[in-house]
Design a protein around this motif. Sequence first.
Motif, short mmCIF file in Angstrom:
data_model
loop_
_atom_site.label_atom_id
_atom_site.label_comp_id
_atom_site.label_asym_id
_atom_site.label_seq_id
_atom_site.Cartn_x
_atom_site.Cartn_y
_atom_site.Cartn_z
N MET A 164 0.81 -1.22 0.00
CA MET A 164 0.00 0.00 0.00
C MET A 164 0.84 1.26 0.00
O MET A 164 0.59 2.19 -0.76
CB MET A 164 -0.93 0.01 1.22
N PHE A 165 1.89 1.31 0.82
CA PHE A 165 2.65 2.54 0.97
C PHE A 165 3.95 2.56 0.19
O PHE A 165 4.55 3.60 0.01
CB PHE A 165 2.93 2.82 2.45
N GLY A 166 4.39 1.41 -0.26
CA GLY A 166 5.59 1.39 -1.08
C GLY A 166 6.84 1.73 -0.30
O GLY A 166 6.83 1.92 0.91
N ASP A 167 7.95 1.73 -1.02
CA ASP A 167 9.23 2.04 -0.41
C ASP A 167 9.31 3.52 -0.06
O ASP A 167 8.72 4.34 -0.73
CB ASP A 167 10.34 1.72 -1.42
N SER A 168 10.01 3.85 1.01
CA SER A 168 10.13 5.25 1.39
C SER A 168 11.21 5.97 0.59
O SER A 168 11.35 7.17 0.66
CB SER A 168 10.45 5.37 2.89
N GLU A 169 12.01 5.21 -0.19
CA GLU A 169 13.05 5.82 -0.99
C GLU A 169 12.68 5.74 -2.47
O GLU A 169 12.13 4.75 -2.93
CB GLU A 169 14.40 5.13 -0.78
N VAL A 170 12.98 6.79 -3.22
CA VAL A 170 12.71 6.80 -4.64
C VAL A 170 13.84 6.08 -5.35
O VAL A 170 15.01 6.39 -5.15
CB VAL A 170 12.61 8.25 -5.17
N LYS A 171 13.49 5.12 -6.18
CA LYS A 171 14.50 4.37 -6.92
C LYS A 171 14.27 4.58 -8.41
O LYS A 171 13.16 4.75 -8.87
CB LYS A 171 14.41 2.88 -6.58
N LEU A 231 16.50 19.27 -2.12
CA LEU A 231 16.64 17.81 -2.11
C LEU A 231 15.67 17.08 -3.04
O LEU A 231 15.80 15.88 -3.25
CB LEU A 231 16.44 17.29 -0.68
N GLY A 232 14.66 17.80 -3.54
CA GLY A 232 13.63 17.13 -4.32
C GLY A 232 12.63 16.45 -3.39
O GLY A 232 12.68 16.62 -2.17
N ILE A 233 11.73 15.66 -3.95
CA ILE A 233 10.75 14.93 -3.14
C ILE A 233 11.34 13.57 -2.80
O ILE A 233 11.56 12.73 -3.69
CB ILE A 233 9.41 14.78 -3.89
N ILE A 234 11.61 13.35 -1.52
CA ILE A 234 12.24 12.11 -1.07
C ILE A 234 11.23 10.98 -0.98
O ILE A 234 11.47 9.87 -1.46
CB ILE A 234 12.93 12.31 0.30
N VAL A 235 10.08 11.26 -0.34
CA VAL A 235 9.04 10.23 -0.17
C VAL A 235 8.01 10.37 -1.29
O VAL A 235 7.44 11.46 -1.47
CB VAL A 235 8.34 10.37 1.20
N PRO A 236 7.77 9.32 -2.06
CA PRO A 236 6.84 9.41 -3.19
C PRO A 236 5.43 9.78 -2.75
O PRO A 236 5.01 9.48 -1.63
CB PRO A 236 6.86 8.00 -3.78
N ALA A 264 5.86 21.36 -4.41
CA ALA A 264 6.62 21.06 -5.63
C ALA A 264 6.25 22.03 -6.75
O ALA A 264 7.11 22.45 -7.53
CB ALA A 264 6.37 19.62 -6.06
N LYS A 265 4.97 22.40 -6.82
CA LYS A 265 4.53 23.37 -7.84
C LYS A 265 5.22 24.71 -7.61
O LYS A 265 5.72 25.34 -8.55
CB LYS A 265 3.01 23.53 -7.77
N VAL A 266 5.24 25.15 -6.34
CA VAL A 266 5.88 26.42 -6.02
C VAL A 266 7.38 26.34 -6.28
O VAL A 266 8.01 27.33 -6.72
CB VAL A 266 5.60 26.81 -4.55
N ALA A 267 7.95 25.17 -6.03
CA ALA A 267 9.39 24.99 -6.24
C ALA A 267 9.75 24.90 -7.71
O ALA A 267 10.93 24.91 -8.06
CB ALA A 267 9.86 23.73 -5.51
N GLY A 268 8.75 24.80 -8.58
CA GLY A 268 9.00 24.79 -10.02
C GLY A 268 9.18 23.42 -10.64
O GLY A 268 9.61 23.30 -11.80
N LEU A 269 8.83 22.35 -9.92
CA LEU A 269 8.96 21.00 -10.48
C LEU A 269 7.85 20.73 -11.49
O LEU A 269 6.72 21.17 -11.30
CB LEU A 269 8.89 19.94 -9.37
#
Length: 329
Positions: free
Chosen positions: A12-19, A60-65, A87-92
């Motif tokens: 349900m929650f997946g990995d906490s790290e983006v791969k 750092l970007g978004i760490i947790v998906p 993320a929108k405000v950060a320009g992603l």
Amino acid sequence: MSERKLMSLDDMFGDSEVKGDTNSGVIEVEIDRLIPFLNHPFKLYEGERFDNMVRSIKELGIIVPVIVRKKGDNYEILSGHNRVNAAKVAGLNKVPVSIKENIDDEEAILIVTETNLMQRSFTDMLFSERAAALSEHHKALTSQGKRTDLLKEIETMLKADEMKVEETSRLLGEKLTSADETGRSFNLSGRTVSRYLRICHLIKELKDRLDIEEIPFFAAVELSYLKEDEQNIIEAILIENKFKIDLKKSQVLRDYSEKNKLDEETAHSILSGEINKKAKSNKPATIKLKPKLISKYFKPEVKQTEIEEIIDKALKLYFDSQGKEVLDE
């Protein structure tokens, strides 16, 4: 027909790290394809907290998906509304997401509430948010076990030690209700849980007033028993006036509602304080004669009844001489 098997917490929650490997279940999706969860019950970050999140994402970007489910050609956010906004405000343009398959509406709202609880303690939430979270737990426990396993898995991740709210004592030997069971997850009494569940019956406008403490919690519980149209009447009156609602007024409103006697005029009278205001007494104010005045005309041995008789006769003579009417003879 067999029941659909519930997903594990890892699924349900997946990995906490983006791969980078798409087999991990995490992919990048255009941010414009992410839509908020319908009727999201939690307030979004603002101010310094939101600014800090934007700054972190820039660095750092978004760490947790972001956790999502498919919704037509788009993806509905189940967890990560604040990250997406930041993320929108950060320009992603894209964000990492974990897409969860075969999630029904009940499981979706459970994910929404549980992931918010993982990130915040219960006492940090607004009253309406607490009510929403407790409501979903309560539904899960009363749905004949359909989601019990899912609920238990998620609850192991909650910080129950941070959820400290004063309990109401219950009678020894009293059978645990579903409200008690829900309360045990949050260190709350069953009665406290029941009160929070009542908050869910308030219209949004009154919930908002509760959240900013314009309405006391226990008064809000009483108002929750009013019909929706009656609550709308209360809200309209509060918009037009600066009336304060306390527990006593809310109890009177509920009493009139249960007797089907609550209309706009009555509600206005209750909220303004006209109803139940102590009626002015028709009795004259009590007058105490000073001892100095009494001793001027009467010796100490004269009894009170004799003094009163003399004063009565003296006043009658005075009124007669002035041509004034004696009120009661």
